[in-house]
Design a protein around this motif. Structure first.
Motif, short mmCIF file in Angstrom:
data_model
loop_
_atom_site.label_atom_id
_atom_site.label_comp_id
_atom_site.label_asym_id
_atom_site.label_seq_id
_atom_site.Cartn_x
_atom_site.Cartn_y
_atom_site.Cartn_z
N ASP A 32 -22.09 -37.44 -16.84
CA ASP A 32 -22.58 -38.29 -17.94
C ASP A 32 -22.40 -39.79 -17.72
O ASP A 32 -22.76 -40.58 -18.60
CB ASP A 32 -21.99 -37.89 -19.29
N LEU A 33 -21.87 -40.21 -16.57
CA LEU A 33 -21.92 -41.63 -16.23
C LEU A 33 -23.36 -41.97 -15.87
O LEU A 33 -24.15 -41.09 -15.53
CB LEU A 33 -21.01 -41.93 -15.02
N THR A 34 -23.73 -43.25 -15.91
CA THR A 34 -25.09 -43.67 -15.57
C THR A 34 -25.05 -44.71 -14.47
O THR A 34 -24.39 -45.75 -14.63
CB THR A 34 -25.80 -44.27 -16.80
N PRO A 35 -25.73 -44.45 -13.34
CA PRO A 35 -25.80 -45.49 -12.30
C PRO A 35 -26.44 -46.74 -12.89
O PRO A 35 -27.50 -46.69 -13.48
CB PRO A 35 -26.71 -44.88 -11.23
N ARG A 36 -25.74 -47.88 -12.77
CA ARG A 36 -26.21 -49.12 -13.37
C ARG A 36 -26.66 -50.13 -12.32
O ARG A 36 -27.59 -50.88 -12.55
CB ARG A 36 -25.10 -49.72 -14.23
N ALA A 37 -25.99 -50.17 -11.18
CA ALA A 37 -26.34 -51.16 -10.17
C ALA A 37 -25.91 -50.68 -8.79
O ALA A 37 -24.92 -49.96 -8.66
CB ALA A 37 -25.66 -52.49 -10.48
N VAL A 38 -26.68 -51.08 -7.79
CA VAL A 38 -26.34 -50.86 -6.39
C VAL A 38 -26.34 -52.23 -5.74
O VAL A 38 -27.32 -52.97 -5.86
CB VAL A 38 -27.36 -49.93 -5.70
N ARG A 39 -25.23 -52.57 -5.08
CA ARG A 39 -25.11 -53.87 -4.44
C ARG A 39 -24.66 -53.72 -3.00
O ARG A 39 -23.77 -52.91 -2.71
CB ARG A 39 -24.08 -54.73 -5.17
N SER A 40 -25.26 -54.52 -2.14
CA SER A 40 -24.78 -54.60 -0.77
C SER A 40 -23.59 -55.55 -0.77
O SER A 40 -23.67 -56.65 -1.32
CB SER A 40 -25.88 -55.13 0.14
N ALA A 41 -22.51 -55.11 -0.20
CA ALA A 41 -21.31 -55.95 -0.13
C ALA A 41 -21.21 -56.58 1.26
O ALA A 41 -20.16 -57.03 1.66
CB ALA A 41 -20.07 -55.12 -0.46
N GLU A 92 -21.77 -51.05 -2.86
CA GLU A 92 -21.10 -50.71 -4.12
C GLU A 92 -22.11 -50.09 -5.07
O GLU A 92 -23.22 -50.60 -5.21
CB GLU A 92 -20.57 -51.98 -4.80
N VAL A 93 -21.71 -49.01 -5.71
CA VAL A 93 -22.52 -48.40 -6.76
C VAL A 93 -21.70 -48.46 -8.04
O VAL A 93 -20.56 -48.00 -8.07
CB VAL A 93 -22.93 -46.96 -6.43
N GLU A 94 -22.30 -49.04 -9.06
CA GLU A 94 -21.63 -49.21 -10.35
C GLU A 94 -22.19 -48.18 -11.33
O GLU A 94 -23.40 -48.03 -11.46
CB GLU A 94 -21.89 -50.62 -10.86
N PHE A 95 -21.29 -47.47 -12.01
CA PHE A 95 -21.66 -46.47 -12.99
C PHE A 95 -21.16 -46.90 -14.36
O PHE A 95 -19.99 -47.25 -14.52
CB PHE A 95 -21.05 -45.11 -12.64
N GLN A 96 -22.03 -46.83 -15.33
CA GLN A 96 -21.68 -47.21 -16.70
C GLN A 96 -21.17 -45.99 -17.46
O GLN A 96 -21.69 -44.88 -17.32
CB GLN A 96 -22.89 -47.80 -17.41
N HIS A 97 -20.20 -46.24 -18.32
CA HIS A 97 -19.60 -45.21 -19.16
C HIS A 97 -20.59 -44.70 -20.21
O HIS A 97 -21.61 -45.32 -20.47
CB HIS A 97 -18.38 -45.79 -19.88
#
Length: 155
Positions: free
Chosen positions: A57-66, A72-77
């Motif tokens: 139930d998390l939602t992928p919010r952003a993918v960033r090249s570091a 980095e993949v950011e998941f929203q609550h």
């Protein structure tokens, strides 16, 4: 998914998420996972659907090249379930694939159903199944970081 069943049958009910086969297999492969991947995969809350630190139930919010081979993949609550967001940092990325189920949809991957981390010759593979597609990353290792979320929505 090699071990997770995203469409299990329990009695007359179909479409049940069933991580048991993966969880049964995990002790035999955890020693072959890089340290960060092992810690994330074997965390007792990871596949506990009632846990606030379950990825479901998390939602992928952003993918960033570091930079270089880091992503980095950011998941929203989901405020009804989680009180933290999740950022996964992948190092030594050798493969990154986003496979939407409907290419014309354009609405993103949707919420996470389940994920599976397996040993790979390059370190580990992390397959994340979402309602709108799949994200698969092969990397040397990963680090999962839970950060406090703001669940003070104004209804």
């Amino acid at each position: 998914m090699e071990y997770l069943n995203l469409d299990a049958q329990v009695g007359d009910l179909s479409g049940v998420l069933e991580p048991a086969r993966y969880l049964d297999h995990l002790p035999s492969i955890s020693g072959d996972l890089p340290p960060g991947a092992r810690a994330f995969a074997t965390d007792t809350d990871h596949y506990d659907f009632q846990s606030r630190r379950c990825v479901k139930d998390l939602t992928p919010r952003a993918v960033r090249s570091a930079g270089g081979e880091e992503i980095e993949v950011e998941f929203q609550h989901n405020c009804w379930k989680h009180d933290h967001d999740l950022v996964i940092r992948y190092t030594g990325v050798s493969s990154f694939i986003i496979d939407p189920t409907d290419e014309d949809r354009g609405a993103g991957l949707g919420t996470v159903i389940l994920d599976e981390i397996l040993p790979h010759r390059d370190g580990c593979s992390h397959e994340i199944a979402c309602w709108g597609g799949t994200l698969t990353i092969v990397c040397r290792d990963l680090q999962a970081i839970w950060t406090e979320a703001d669940c003070s929505s104004k209804w």
